[in-house]
Write an enzyme that holds these catalytic residues in place. Structure first.
Site: not given
Length: 446
Positions: A166, A374
């Site tokens: 993070h 995708d």
């Protein structure tokens, strides 16, 4: 022997078996003058090692597993040439050694069908699709920056679990990385340290004092509260006032959950914080593809002794708190008074929580485009966070887009079990939200 991770998922026991572990390296070497990557000041703000995410892909196009695996690895290697810090190791708390040693890349087999699992997923089992298991350890010198796990179901469906440090990127940065990996966008901007330079750890130390006032002991559990389009439209109508004519879905869902938490809690004082993306708050806007934590905390207080509060009033409070972080505020953060402003802001939040106020931390992952990722075999059917079941945590609410409807929101709520039970029994909440429904689109759910 490679381990078998057992997931107790009704009605059947599910097993996840690790098939391989390897390092995926950048397709081209990082130049010598870029071997050291300096983290920016705001990377010190968030204490969590990771912001894990899992993307679930059904096998709709009947693409062969070998083709999927080859496609993912090849495109990842190409992406890492631009996102070279993600292929490195931590040098210290302020920088990364961009040594091209690569990403920790794990492949597993799952002995069930994806649709069967998603029909009623056990939230506690989702973490087993990740390459790092909670409770996450604090990252140190030599640790991987990026960890990825590819989980292959019997049907050919895939779950991609990511644990990326993070302190290297926020939600917007994670979105930029995933879009690049899937071929949607161009290279990242690695200049966060230019906008917020850092040469010591004062912000880490200051923020830890604030975070310590929010974390507490308890029996923390996580549940999903799903708001569909019509529920959000109704909440927007209830929230409209002379002050706010067009409330956003994030504003109304955040405020409504806050309202329900206030109603079910004995304490009169509470504080709502939101993670705010600074990129669009600046004028001119900072590049959307900056890799780093370009974020700050907004805070809204409720000092009302009454347990019933009007939704419109809370929405107004939330809107005001976020609106304060405008272009002028960003300029001050970056200017000479930045240090004192940050210290003052974090101290005010910490002091209010230390006096016994209930804190509820919100983070919105909406509009990051995770459902558009995708890789060549279709878009994800579900994008999930994970359960934070543990004995030491904070009240945390992550807002994510819902794939069950066009404009819905999934609120991943983590609370102490006693407070969660009161929230789940709140009848007003149950009018607008479903608790832990199947994430499958209606045409696939059973």
């Amino acid at each position: 022997a490679l381990p078998i991770i057992q997931l107790f998922h009704k009605p059947n026991m599910m097993k996840v078996q690790v098939i391989s572990r390897e390092n995926i390296q950048p397709s081209s070497p990082t130049p010598k003058h870029l071997k050291k990557f300096n983290l920016c000041l705001l990377d010190q703000l968030i204490p969590a090692p990771y912001a894990p995410i899992v993307l679930f892909y059904p096998n709709l196009n009947d693409v062969k597993l070998r083709e999927k695996s080859s496609l993912l690895k090849k495109s990842l290697a190409q992406t890492l040439s631009s996102f070279y810090p993600l292929a490195g190791r931590f040098r210290d708390e302020l920088s990364i050694d961009c040594n091209d040693q690569g990403v920790n890349y794990v492949t597993t087999n799952v002995n069930c069908h994806l649709i069967d699992y998603l029909n009623k997923p056990n939230l506690e089992s989702i973490s087993q699709f990740l390459p790092c298991q909670p409770p996450f350890k604090v990252l140190g010198v030599g640790d991987y920056v990026t960890n990825i796990q590819i989980n292959v179901f019997e049907c050919g469906g895939i779950a991609i679990g990511l644990c990326i440090a993070h302190k290297v990127l926020d939600g917007a940065g994670l979105s930029t990385f995933l879009k690049n990996w899937s071929g949607l966008v161009t290279c990242p901007n690695l200049m966060a340290n230019y906008f917020f330079p850092s040469d010591d750890l004062w912000l880490r130390d200051t923020s830890m004092i604030m975070w310590s006032s929010m974390f507490k002991k308890g029996n923390f559990v996580t549940k999903r509260f799903v708001f569909n389009d019509s529920a959000i439209d109704n909440l927007k109508r209830m929230s409209t006032s002379a002050h706010i004519k067009y409330p956003t879905k994030v504003e109304v869902v955040s405020s409504f959950i806050w309202k329900c938490l206030i109603a079910s809690n004995k304490k009169s004082n509470s504080l709502l914080t939101h993670i705010v993306n600074l990129r669009k708050r600046a004028t001119p806007a900072l590049p959307e593809n900056i890799l780093g934590n370009l974020i700050w905390l907004s805070s809204a207080k409720n000092n009302n002794a009454k347990r019933y509060v009007e939704l419109a009033d809370l929405v107004n409070q939330v809107r005001k708190s976020i609106s304060r972080i405008d272009d002028g505020y960003v300029k001050r953060l970056r200017g000479d008074e930045g240090c004192s402003l940050m210290r003052k802001s974090l101290k005010e939040i910490g002091d209010f929580c230390s006096k016994g106020a209930n804190h509820y931390g919100f983070s919105s992952w909406c509009k990051f485009g995770f459902y558009d990722i995708d890789f060549g075999f279709g878009k994800p059917i579900w994008v999930s966070s994970i359960s934070s079941k543990c004995s030491f945590f904070m009240n945390l609410i992550i807002l994510m887009e819902s794939n069950r409807c066009d404009n819905g929101i999934e609120a991943w709520v983590t609370l102490d079990e006693e407070e969660m039970n009161m929230l789940v029994d709140n009848q007003e909440l149950l009018v607008f939200a479903s608790v832990d429904p199947s994430p499958l689109p209606f045409y696939l759910s059973r």
